[in-house]
Each structure stands twice: as C-alpha cells, then as structure tokens.
Design a protein around this motif. Structure first.
Motif, PDB file in Angstrom:
ATOM      1  N   VAL A   1      30.280  44.342  26.692  1.00  0.00           N
ATOM      2  CA  VAL A   1      31.231  43.873  28.095  1.00  0.00           C
ATOM      3  C   VAL A   1      32.526  43.579  27.384  1.00  0.00           C
ATOM      4  O   VAL A   1      32.495  42.996  26.094  1.00  0.00           O
ATOM      5  N   PRO A   2      33.568  43.794  27.970  1.00  0.00           N
ATOM      6  CA  PRO A   2      34.949  43.724  27.505  1.00  0.00           C
ATOM      7  C   PRO A   2      35.171  42.360  27.707  1.00  0.00           C
ATOM      8  O   PRO A   2      36.128  41.893  28.490  1.00  0.00           O
ATOM      9  N   GLY A   3      34.659  41.309  26.838  1.00  0.00           N
ATOM     10  CA  GLY A   3      34.806  39.691  27.177  1.00  0.00           C
ATOM     11  C   GLY A   3      36.305  39.388  27.134  1.00  0.00           C
ATOM     12  O   GLY A   3      36.753  38.585  27.901  1.00  0.00           O
ATOM     13  N   ARG A   4      36.986  39.797  25.832  1.00  0.00           N
ATOM     14  CA  ARG A   4      38.272  39.176  25.782  1.00  0.00           C
ATOM     15  C   ARG A   4      39.282  39.779  26.863  1.00  0.00           C
ATOM     16  O   ARG A   4      40.256  39.253  27.446  1.00  0.00           O
ATOM     17  N   ARG A   5      38.977  41.094  27.022  1.00  0.00           N
ATOM     18  CA  ARG A   5      39.986  41.703  28.110  1.00  0.00           C
ATOM     19  C   ARG A   5      39.762  41.092  29.407  1.00  0.00           C
ATOM     20  O   ARG A   5      40.871  40.891  30.218  1.00  0.00           O
ATOM     21  N   ILE A   6      38.277  40.750  29.937  1.00  0.00           N
ATOM     22  CA  ILE A   6      38.272  40.002  31.074  1.00  0.00           C
ATOM     23  C   ILE A   6      39.281  38.648  31.026  1.00  0.00           C
ATOM     24  O   ILE A   6      39.789  38.333  32.158  1.00  0.00           O
ATOM     25  N   GLY A   7      39.321  37.941  29.935  1.00  0.00           N
ATOM     26  CA  GLY A   7      40.054  36.601  29.855  1.00  0.00           C
ATOM     27  C   GLY A   7      41.336  37.073  30.135  1.00  0.00           C
ATOM     28  O   GLY A   7      42.299  36.136  30.676  1.00  0.00           O
ATOM     29  N   GLU A   8      42.001  38.141  29.180  1.00  0.00           N
ATOM     30  CA  GLU A   8      43.433  38.422  29.164  1.00  0.00           C
ATOM     31  C   GLU A   8      43.690  38.444  31.007  1.00  0.00           C
ATOM     32  O   GLU A   8      44.939  38.148  31.201  1.00  0.00           O
ATOM     33  N   ILE A   9      42.994  39.332  31.501  1.00  0.00           N
ATOM     34  CA  ILE A   9      43.495  39.834  32.700  1.00  0.00           C
ATOM     35  C   ILE A   9      43.311  38.585  33.858  1.00  0.00           C
ATOM     36  O   ILE A   9      44.331  38.483  34.734  1.00  0.00           O
ATOM     37  N   ALA A  10      42.436  37.811  33.362  1.00  0.00           N
ATOM     38  CA  ALA A  10      42.227  36.737  34.481  1.00  0.00           C
ATOM     39  C   ALA A  10      43.330  35.706  34.409  1.00  0.00           C
ATOM     40  O   ALA A  10      43.986  35.108  35.266  1.00  0.00           O
ATOM     41  N   ALA A  11      43.801  35.606  32.887  1.00  0.00           N
ATOM     42  CA  ALA A  11      45.262  34.607  32.770  1.00  0.00           C
ATOM     43  C   ALA A  11      46.537  35.392  33.374  1.00  0.00           C
ATOM     44  O   ALA A  11      47.073  34.406  34.201  1.00  0.00           O
ATOM     45  N   GLU A  12      46.347  36.508  33.357  1.00  0.00           N
ATOM     46  CA  GLU A  12      47.649  37.241  34.133  1.00  0.00           C
ATOM     47  C   GLU A  12      47.688  36.968  35.639  1.00  0.00           C
ATOM     48  O   GLU A  12      48.575  36.561  36.103  1.00  0.00           O
ATOM     49  N   LEU A  13      46.375  37.219  36.346  1.00  0.00           N
ATOM     50  CA  LEU A  13      46.176  37.041  37.541  1.00  0.00           C
ATOM     51  C   LEU A  13      46.368  35.473  38.200  1.00  0.00           C
ATOM     52  O   LEU A  13      46.980  35.091  39.159  1.00  0.00           O
ATOM     53  N   ILE A  14      45.867  34.457  37.071  1.00  0.00           N
ATOM     54  CA  ILE A  14      45.970  33.121  37.482  1.00  0.00           C
ATOM     55  C   ILE A  14      47.742  32.655  37.548  1.00  0.00           C
ATOM     56  O   ILE A  14      48.207  32.221  38.421  1.00  0.00           O
ATOM     57  N   ALA A  15      48.328  33.194  36.512  1.00  0.00           N
ATOM     58  CA  ALA A  15      49.803  33.078  36.336  1.00  0.00           C
ATOM     59  C   ALA A  15      50.475  33.545  37.637  1.00  0.00           C
ATOM     60  O   ALA A  15      51.496  32.850  38.158  1.00  0.00           O
ATOM     61  N   ALA A  16      49.994  34.903  37.878  1.00  0.00           N
ATOM     62  CA  ALA A  16      51.030  35.423  38.876  1.00  0.00           C
ATOM     63  C   ALA A  16      50.656  34.681  40.332  1.00  0.00           C
ATOM     64  O   ALA A  16      51.464  34.417  41.117  1.00  0.00           O
ATOM     65  N   ARG A  17      49.474  34.080  40.472  1.00  0.00           N
ATOM     66  CA  ARG A  17      49.072  33.419  41.703  1.00  0.00           C
ATOM     67  C   ARG A  17      49.666  32.160  42.001  1.00  0.00           C
ATOM     68  O   ARG A  17      50.455  31.673  42.708  1.00  0.00           O
ATOM     69  N   ILE A  18      49.709  31.321  40.712  1.00  0.00           N
ATOM     70  CA  ILE A  18      50.699  30.117  40.392  1.00  0.00           C
ATOM     71  C   ILE A  18      52.091  30.389  40.903  1.00  0.00           C
ATOM     72  O   ILE A  18      52.749  29.672  41.722  1.00  0.00           O
ATOM     73  N   ASP A  19      52.607  31.299  40.230  1.00  0.00           N
ATOM     74  CA  ASP A  19      54.148  31.296  40.251  1.00  0.00           C
ATOM     75  C   ASP A  19      54.389  31.973  41.733  1.00  0.00           C
ATOM     76  O   ASP A  19      55.420  31.397  42.263  1.00  0.00           O
ATOM     77  N   ASP A  20      53.746  32.583  42.664  1.00  0.00           N
ATOM     78  CA  ASP A  20      53.993  33.227  43.678  1.00  0.00           C
ATOM     79  C   ASP A  20      52.705  33.291  44.720  1.00  0.00           C
ATOM     80  O   ASP A  20      52.051  34.326  44.436  1.00  0.00           O
ATOM     81  N   PRO A  21      52.145  32.352  45.323  1.00  0.00           N
ATOM     82  CA  PRO A  21      50.907  32.110  46.256  1.00  0.00           C
ATOM     83  C   PRO A  21      51.057  33.502  47.057  1.00  0.00           C
ATOM     84  O   PRO A  21      49.843  33.841  47.441  1.00  0.00           O
ATOM     85  N   GLU A  22      52.106  34.083  47.540  1.00  0.00           N
ATOM     86  CA  GLU A  22      52.066  35.045  48.538  1.00  0.00           C
ATOM     87  C   GLU A  22      51.950  36.391  47.751  1.00  0.00           C
ATOM     88  O   GLU A  22      52.113  37.445  48.694  1.00  0.00           O
ATOM     89  N   ALA A  23      52.088  36.651  46.465  1.00  0.00           N
ATOM     90  CA  ALA A  23      52.364  37.691  45.914  1.00  0.00           C
ATOM     91  C   ALA A  23      50.890  38.743  46.165  1.00  0.00           C
ATOM     92  O   ALA A  23      49.958  38.318  46.417  1.00  0.00           O
TER      93      ALA A  23
ATOM     94  N   GLU B   1      45.828  23.383  37.801  1.00  0.00           N
ATOM     95  CA  GLU B   1      46.739  24.176  38.819  1.00  0.00           C
ATOM     96  C   GLU B   1      45.609  25.363  39.048  1.00  0.00           C
ATOM     97  O   GLU B   1      46.193  26.365  40.078  1.00  0.00           O
ATOM     98  N   ALA B   2      44.652  25.736  38.177  1.00  0.00           N
ATOM     99  CA  ALA B   2      43.592  26.735  38.741  1.00  0.00           C
ATOM    100  C   ALA B   2      42.389  26.733  38.236  1.00  0.00           C
ATOM    101  O   ALA B   2      42.356  25.908  37.154  1.00  0.00           O
ATOM    102  N   ILE B   3      41.338  27.322  38.498  1.00  0.00           N
ATOM    103  CA  ILE B   3      39.960  27.226  37.876  1.00  0.00           C
ATOM    104  C   ILE B   3      39.377  28.697  37.458  1.00  0.00           C
ATOM    105  O   ILE B   3      39.748  29.404  38.482  1.00  0.00           O
ATOM    106  N   ALA B   4      39.193  28.739  36.230  1.00  0.00           N
ATOM    107  CA  ALA B   4      38.474  30.146  35.817  1.00  0.00           C
ATOM    108  C   ALA B   4      37.149  29.832  35.706  1.00  0.00           C
ATOM    109  O   ALA B   4      36.568  29.003  34.924  1.00  0.00           O
ATOM    110  N   LEU B   5      36.134  30.667  36.345  1.00  0.00           N
ATOM    111  CA  LEU B   5      34.668  30.446  36.150  1.00  0.00           C
ATOM    112  C   LEU B   5      34.180  31.571  35.472  1.00  0.00           C
ATOM    113  O   LEU B   5      34.190  32.773  35.705  1.00  0.00           O
ATOM    114  N   VAL B   6      33.717  31.232  34.279  1.00  0.00           N
ATOM    115  CA  VAL B   6      32.988  32.101  33.522  1.00  0.00           C
ATOM    116  C   VAL B   6      31.342  32.050  33.948  1.00  0.00           C
ATOM    117  O   VAL B   6      30.504  32.804  33.788  1.00  0.00           O
TER     118      VAL B   6
END
Length: 344
Positions: free
Chosen positions: A301-323, A126-131
């Motif tokens: 580098v804030p490695g874990r925080r990067i992952g946490e925010i990326a997860a938030e953005l992914i979920a928000a984009r999947i739930d509402d592509p127009e958000a 449903e989404a791809i995260a690139l590290v």
C-alpha cells in the motif's frame, strides 16, 4: 525550615521587545507575519527569542486569529508500519506548510476513538485526518458537525464525509484471494481479528469471500483468535487452528503481515513446508516482510504517498474552502508474490 522553590517566570513578548529594541507589536508581527517586517528586524527578534528561550503563547494567538495552527491525525494503531508511513507523509507535508500535527491512537477501540475525537475537537484543530475507519455513527456526527476539513485515508468509503485519499480494503482482499486462486490454490483460509476490533481486516475478509464465491470455492475457512488487535502469537494460534479444523487447507491469507509472521513461525515449528504444504500471504508489506525466510507474499500500500496527498488537500481546503479539488483519490495497491506463495 523548608521553603518552596521559587517558580521561574517565563519571558514575555515585552521582554523580547526590550532585548531586540522594538515594540511588542513588532515582535508579534515578526513571529506571526514575518513578511510584514524587514529582514533586519526579523533577525533582531529571532536573536532575542533565542537568547531568552522565549516560547510564544500560541493559545492567545489562536484566540485572536481564530486559527489554531494545528491539524489532528487519528490512527487505529501506532504499531502498523503502513500507518506510520502515512503519518510521516502527513507530518512532513503539513510541517512544510507551517502546521503542527497532533496524533491520537485509538487502539482499535470505538469507545476510545469517540473519546479521543471529543478531546481533539475541543482543541480546535483546523482539520482532521483519519487513518482510522470511522464507522460509529456518533463519531461521524461529531466530525460532520465540526465544520472543518476532514480527510479519510486507508479506505474508500461509500459515503465520504469530505476528502478521501486511499484505496478499497475490500478490493485488496479480493485481489489477493483471486491471485491465489489463479496460482492453483483452492482451499484458502482467512485469518483476522474480530470484526469489531479490526474493521479493515473485516473489509479484506469480505473481499476474500467474494473472490472465493465467484469461483465456486468454499468460503467458510475463517479463523479469528484474540479479542484485541492481533499480535504475532495470534498468527501462530490462527494457522494451528486452521490446520486443526481444515487439515487439507492449501493456503492462508492473513489480514496483516504481523500475524502472517506468526503463522510462518508456527509452520516452521511444526515442520509444515511453506508454500508446499500451505501457502501464507499477508497485507501491508511491512519492513521485515521481504527479509523473512521464506519471503512473505503481501499487498503493498502506498502509505507515505497517501499522507503526502492528504496534506496537500488539507492545506488547499484550509486556504480556500471554495476551491475545486480532486477530493477523492484512489491510490490503489500492488500484489507482491514472493516465496511464501510461489511453488517450485
């Protein structure tokens, strides 16, 4: 006379329904849309699932709902502790939102990266995260044509594909080099792998050269050893090569803490004092970096925080592509100067 062992027959949703005393449709609702059934019914179905060791057919569910329920994460290496922190942050954040995570390791190979991407997209995430830094044009075309959310991390691309959570690798290289210059170092080398196998190291090298050029200092003390993702022994070989070619070098900036560890070991073996004879700096603030002797200066580098925010953005984009989202977030980095660069 030999016989083949009978294959076990896995339980079906009808078996669960019979055990729970409900219809197969109710079982499906309880597992996929639990908010649509009563708590008593959910408990009956859950109990039957446990007793029968039932595993839902997620493929069939994905076909009927047009949703796979998983997000793919592509990393260049699973040996980098910073990357692992990001994957952990992503996994935790997505799991809390009921998404499974598929992880692919490209081993810093553009060919492997492209092949992995084809396999991953074939499984309809449903989404791809690139590290990983997605530098190849065929890979970018595949991603842009997939029609799913893409979040780029650990980078600050000039032309984002979609979402970005990261920092500028070039700025990190520039900042560490500038800080070494401000501390009085003038003949600074840089150690990284070949640009084609270490794109992030290449970006830091560009920042390093820019900082030196801005101060009118030599930018040619570049060392590269090995033809693969660099290991501890490459750090040892690299600092030895630097001292052989430029014996007056007073500092070495390593593309990662792992190769900085090898450089420190080699300095100790030869009796080269750190930082009196040569300062050593790394990148990543690996788990061991603060515990070395001397403790290693590095870029955190804030490695874990990067992952946490990326997860938030992914979920928000999947739930509402127009958000409307804060689609590009630069989390920055921090310079940590420890014993390996601080002269008495």
């Amino acid at each position: 006379m030999s016989r083949k062992a009978p294959k076990p027959v896995p339980p079906t949703s009808r078996d669960v329904a019979a055990r729970a005393g409900v219809s197969p449709m109710t079982v499906s609702r309880a597992l996929r849309r639990p908010e649509l059934v009563s708590e008593q019914t959910r408990e009956k179905v859950a109990s039957a699932v446990r007793e029968l060791d039932y595993v839902p057919d997620l493929v069939a569910g994905a076909l009927s709902s047009q949703r796979s329920g998983h997000v793919a994460v592509l990393v260049p290496s699973l040996r980098h502790s910073g990357f692992l922190d990001t994957v952990e942050g992503l996994s935790t954040g997505l799991r809390e939102r009921d998404y499974a995570v598929l992880i692919g390791d490209s081993t810093y190979s553009p060919d492997q990266e492209l092949e992995l991407l084809r396999v991953i997209l074939g499984r309809k995430p449903e989404a791809i995260a690139l590290v990983a830094n997605m530098s190849s044009e065929p890979a970018r075309r595949l991603l842009l044509g997939a029609g799913i959310p893409v979040v780029e991390t650990w980078d600050w691309p000039a032309e984002p594909m979609d979402l970005v959570v990261g920092f500028s690798q070039q700025a990190a290289g520039h900042a560490m080099t500038t800080s070494l210059i401000e501390m009085g170092y003038r003949r600074i080398g840089f150690l990284a792998g070949p640009a084609e196998t270490d794109p992030y190291g290449e970006m830091r090298r560009q920042g390093y050269r820019r900082a030196l050029a801005e101060h009118g200092l030599p930018t040619d003390r570049l060392v590269s050893t090995g033809n693969r993702p660099m290991e501890i022994e490459d750090g040892a070989a690299g600092v030895a090569e630097l001292r052989r070619r430029w014996p007056d070098s007073d500092a070495l900036f390593c593309a990662t803490d792992l190769i900085a560890l090898g450089a420190l070991d080699e300095c100790a073996r030869h009796g080269w004092r750190v930082p009196e004879d040569i300062a050593i700096a790394g990148h990543g603030n690996f788990d061991f970096s603060a515990s070395l002797s001397p403790s290693l200066s590095t870029v955190q580098v804030p490695g874990r925080r990067i992952g946490e925010i990326a997860a938030e953005l992914i979920a928000a984009r999947i739930d509402d592509p127009e958000a409307t989202l804060d689609a590009c977030q630069d989390l920055g980095f921090q310079l940590l100067h420890r014993q390996s660069t601080r002269r008495a």
